[in-house]
Motif scaffolding. Structure first.
Motif, PDB file in Angstrom:
ATOM      1  N   PHE A 207      17.708  16.385  -6.291  1.00 43.11           N
ATOM      2  CA  PHE A 207      17.927  15.602  -7.513  1.00 43.11           C
ATOM      3  C   PHE A 207      18.625  14.289  -7.182  1.00 43.11           C
ATOM      4  O   PHE A 207      18.240  13.222  -7.656  1.00 43.11           O
ATOM      5  CB  PHE A 207      18.769  16.413  -8.506  1.00 43.11           C
ATOM      6  CG  PHE A 207      19.104  15.677  -9.772  1.00 43.11           C
ATOM      7  CD1 PHE A 207      18.250  15.718 -10.854  1.00 43.11           C
ATOM      8  CD2 PHE A 207      20.292  14.946  -9.882  1.00 43.11           C
ATOM      9  CE1 PHE A 207      18.560  15.048 -12.035  1.00 43.11           C
ATOM     10  CE2 PHE A 207      20.613  14.282 -11.046  1.00 43.11           C
ATOM     11  CZ  PHE A 207      19.741  14.322 -12.124  1.00 43.11           C
ATOM     12  N   TYR A 208      19.649  14.372  -6.342  1.00 42.52           N
ATOM     13  CA  TYR A 208      20.500  13.214  -6.057  1.00 42.52           C
ATOM     14  C   TYR A 208      19.845  12.205  -5.112  1.00 42.52           C
ATOM     15  O   TYR A 208      20.391  11.120  -4.903  1.00 42.52           O
ATOM     16  CB  TYR A 208      21.873  13.681  -5.570  1.00 42.52           C
ATOM     17  CG  TYR A 208      22.567  14.478  -6.649  1.00 42.52           C
ATOM     18  CD1 TYR A 208      23.158  13.842  -7.730  1.00 42.52           C
ATOM     19  CD2 TYR A 208      22.566  15.877  -6.615  1.00 42.52           C
ATOM     20  CE1 TYR A 208      23.760  14.569  -8.750  1.00 42.52           C
ATOM     21  CE2 TYR A 208      23.166  16.612  -7.632  1.00 42.52           C
ATOM     22  CZ  TYR A 208      23.757  15.949  -8.691  1.00 42.52           C
ATOM     23  OH  TYR A 208      24.342  16.673  -9.713  1.00 42.52           O
ATOM     24  N   ASN A 209      18.677  12.530  -4.592  1.00 43.21           N
ATOM     25  CA  ASN A 209      17.896  11.539  -3.848  1.00 43.21           C
ATOM     26  C   ASN A 209      17.228  10.554  -4.803  1.00 43.21           C
ATOM     27  O   ASN A 209      16.805   9.481  -4.384  1.00 43.21           O
ATOM     28  CB  ASN A 209      16.808  12.211  -3.000  1.00 43.21           C
ATOM     29  CG  ASN A 209      17.368  13.034  -1.871  1.00 43.21           C
ATOM     30  OD1 ASN A 209      18.488  12.807  -1.405  1.00 43.21           O
ATOM     31  ND2 ASN A 209      16.605  14.016  -1.444  1.00 43.21           N
TER      32      ASN A 209
ATOM     33  N   SER B 289       8.129  14.310 -11.544  1.00 41.92           N
ATOM     34  CA  SER B 289       8.299  15.721 -11.897  1.00 41.92           C
ATOM     35  C   SER B 289       9.715  15.984 -12.401  1.00 41.92           C
ATOM     36  O   SER B 289       9.914  16.673 -13.412  1.00 41.92           O
ATOM     37  CB  SER B 289       7.992  16.605 -10.690  1.00 41.92           C
ATOM     38  OG  SER B 289       8.205  17.956 -11.005  1.00 41.92           O
ATOM     39  N   ILE B 290      10.694  15.428 -11.717  1.00 48.46           N
ATOM     40  CA  ILE B 290      12.090  15.610 -12.135  1.00 48.46           C
ATOM     41  C   ILE B 290      12.295  15.028 -13.530  1.00 48.46           C
ATOM     42  O   ILE B 290      12.850  15.688 -14.418  1.00 48.46           O
ATOM     43  CB  ILE B 290      13.057  14.954 -11.124  1.00 48.46           C
ATOM     44  CG1 ILE B 290      13.002  15.686  -9.780  1.00 48.46           C
ATOM     45  CG2 ILE B 290      14.494  14.931 -11.683  1.00 48.46           C
ATOM     46  CD1 ILE B 290      13.695  14.937  -8.645  1.00 48.46           C
TER      47      ILE B 290
ATOM     48  N   MET C 194       0.838  -1.181   0.000  1.00 44.53           N
ATOM     49  CA  MET C 194       0.000   0.000   0.000  1.00 44.53           C
ATOM     50  C   MET C 194       0.891   1.256   0.000  1.00 44.53           C
ATOM     51  O   MET C 194       1.821   1.365   0.786  1.00 44.53           O
ATOM     52  CB  MET C 194      -0.894  -0.030   1.238  1.00 44.53           C
ATOM     53  CG  MET C 194      -1.836   1.107   1.321  1.00 44.53           C
ATOM     54  SD  MET C 194      -3.190   0.624   2.392  1.00 44.53           S
ATOM     55  CE  MET C 194      -4.014   2.152   2.513  1.00 44.53           C
ATOM     56  N   ASN C 195       0.588   2.178  -0.884  1.00 46.41           N
ATOM     57  CA  ASN C 195       1.374   3.404  -0.989  1.00 46.41           C
ATOM     58  C   ASN C 195       1.005   4.376   0.123  1.00 46.41           C
ATOM     59  O   ASN C 195      -0.135   4.792   0.238  1.00 46.41           O
ATOM     60  CB  ASN C 195       1.147   4.086  -2.336  1.00 46.41           C
ATOM     61  CG  ASN C 195       1.884   3.416  -3.466  1.00 46.41           C
ATOM     62  OD1 ASN C 195       2.765   2.617  -3.231  1.00 46.41           O
ATOM     63  ND2 ASN C 195       1.531   3.738  -4.681  1.00 46.41           N
ATOM     64  N   THR C 196       1.999   4.728   0.902  1.00 43.27           N
ATOM     65  CA  THR C 196       1.778   5.737   1.928  1.00 43.27           C
ATOM     66  C   THR C 196       1.856   7.113   1.281  1.00 43.27           C
ATOM     67  O   THR C 196       2.299   7.260   0.138  1.00 43.27           O
ATOM     68  CB  THR C 196       2.846   5.636   3.032  1.00 43.27           C
ATOM     69  OG1 THR C 196       4.119   5.947   2.458  1.00 43.27           O
ATOM     70  CG2 THR C 196       2.875   4.247   3.662  1.00 43.27           C
ATOM     71  N   ARG C 197       1.432   8.109   2.025  1.00 53.39           N
ATOM     72  CA  ARG C 197       1.474   9.478   1.515  1.00 53.39           C
ATOM     73  C   ARG C 197       2.913   9.864   1.155  1.00 53.39           C
ATOM     74  O   ARG C 197       3.172  10.486   0.131  1.00 53.39           O
ATOM     75  CB  ARG C 197       0.901  10.424   2.578  1.00 53.39           C
ATOM     76  CG  ARG C 197       0.826  11.852   2.123  1.00 53.39           C
ATOM     77  CD  ARG C 197       0.022  12.684   3.123  1.00 53.39           C
ATOM     78  NE  ARG C 197      -0.154  14.012   2.597  1.00 53.39           N
ATOM     79  CZ  ARG C 197       0.402  15.085   3.118  1.00 53.39           C
ATOM     80  NH1 ARG C 197       1.150  15.000   4.196  1.00 53.39           N
ATOM     81  NH2 ARG C 197       0.203  16.268   2.569  1.00 53.39           N
TER      82      ARG C 197
ATOM     83  N   LYS D  11       4.418  10.979  -2.488  1.00 53.60           N
ATOM     84  CA  LYS D  11       5.129  12.242  -2.698  1.00 53.60           C
ATOM     85  C   LYS D  11       6.483  11.991  -3.359  1.00 53.60           C
ATOM     86  O   LYS D  11       6.904  12.756  -4.231  1.00 53.60           O
ATOM     87  CB  LYS D  11       5.309  12.981  -1.367  1.00 53.60           C
ATOM     88  CG  LYS D  11       4.034  13.659  -0.882  1.00 53.60           C
ATOM     89  CD  LYS D  11       4.290  14.485   0.341  1.00 53.60           C
ATOM     90  CE  LYS D  11       4.852  15.807  -0.120  1.00 53.60           C
ATOM     91  NZ  LYS D  11       4.909  16.830   0.909  1.00 53.60           N
ATOM     92  N   LYS D  12       7.154  10.914  -2.947  1.00 56.75           N
ATOM     93  CA  LYS D  12       8.439  10.576  -3.547  1.00 56.75           C
ATOM     94  C   LYS D  12       8.263  10.211  -5.023  1.00 56.75           C
ATOM     95  O   LYS D  12       9.047  10.647  -5.875  1.00 56.75           O
ATOM     96  CB  LYS D  12       9.108   9.421  -2.787  1.00 56.75           C
ATOM     97  CG  LYS D  12       9.666   9.834  -1.431  1.00 56.75           C
ATOM     98  CD  LYS D  12      10.244   8.675  -0.682  1.00 56.75           C
ATOM     99  CE  LYS D  12      11.592   8.317  -1.238  1.00 56.75           C
ATOM    100  NZ  LYS D  12      12.328   7.326  -0.441  1.00 56.75           N
TER     101      LYS D  12
END
Length: 194
Positions: free
Chosen positions: A48-50, A15-16, A1-4, A8-9
């Motif tokens: 970015f590097y995350n 988006s990147i 299950m996808n958590t909030r 967001k990640k």
């Protein structure tokens, strides 16, 4: 299950990658900086590097996403009740359409790949498509509609070569028309003479 947090990640990574791809296509890969990508994504540059190690990593990710879309379609074709020759036709036309829609991205990736002499140069789609094609050719041979005197690997290499030769063609013919003509010739030579 996808958590909030996971959502967001995923949203940040999307988006990147979307902003990077847009910038790569408008400004060019070499002329786009990580800072510009992150400014467009409205995120801090360090973020970015995350998600990615480099611009090249973003490029591979974007191409991988496009390949995954095609893979899902190809897997559906493989599972369908179509005859083997129809399956091959649908797969090639799907791949051709994907190339036509993403030719700039593919060209950019291929250019990077040629320049990265020391980097691992494996195919971005791995062996997935090869394995699917093997199953379809064997199905066709089992049903007696494809020749059995030609090794499966030769048939697949020639089949994959249709797309490659069309991508490199200098003929004054629309891409998909060129591909369809080659496919017709391929299938007519592949069919068992009745």
């Amino acid at each position: 299950m996808n958590t909030r947090r996971e959502r967001k990640k995923m949203q940040a990574k999307k988006s990147i990658s979307e902003n990077a791809l847009r910038l790569f296509l408008t400004k060019g890969f070499m002329n786009t900086t990580v800072a510009e990508i992150m400014e467009e994504a409205d995120l801090g540059t360090g973020t970015f590097y995350n998600y990615f190690d480099s611009k090249e990593d973003v490029l591979k990710y974007c191409l991988g996403e496009k390949i995954n879309e095609v893979r899902h379609t190809v897997e559906e074709i493989q599972k369908s009740s179509l005859e083997p020759s129809q399956k091959l036709s649908e797969i090639l036309l799907t791949a051709g359409k994907n190339f036509e829609e993403n030719s700039q991205l593919i060209s950019m990736f291929m250019q990077f790949r040629r320049q990265a002499s020391g980097a691992r140069r494996e195919s971005p789609h791995g062996s997935t498509f090869w394995e699917i094609l093997v199953d379809i050719v064997r199905e066709g041979q089992g049903k007696g509609v494809f020749r059995k005197d030609i090794p499966v690997g030769i048939i697949i290499e020639m089949f994959m070569g249709l797309l490659q030769s069309t991508m490199n063609s200098n003929m004054e013919m629309p891409f998909m028309d060129n591909l369809k003509q080659k496919l017709y010739l391929f299938l007519e030579g592949l069919g068992v003479k009745q």
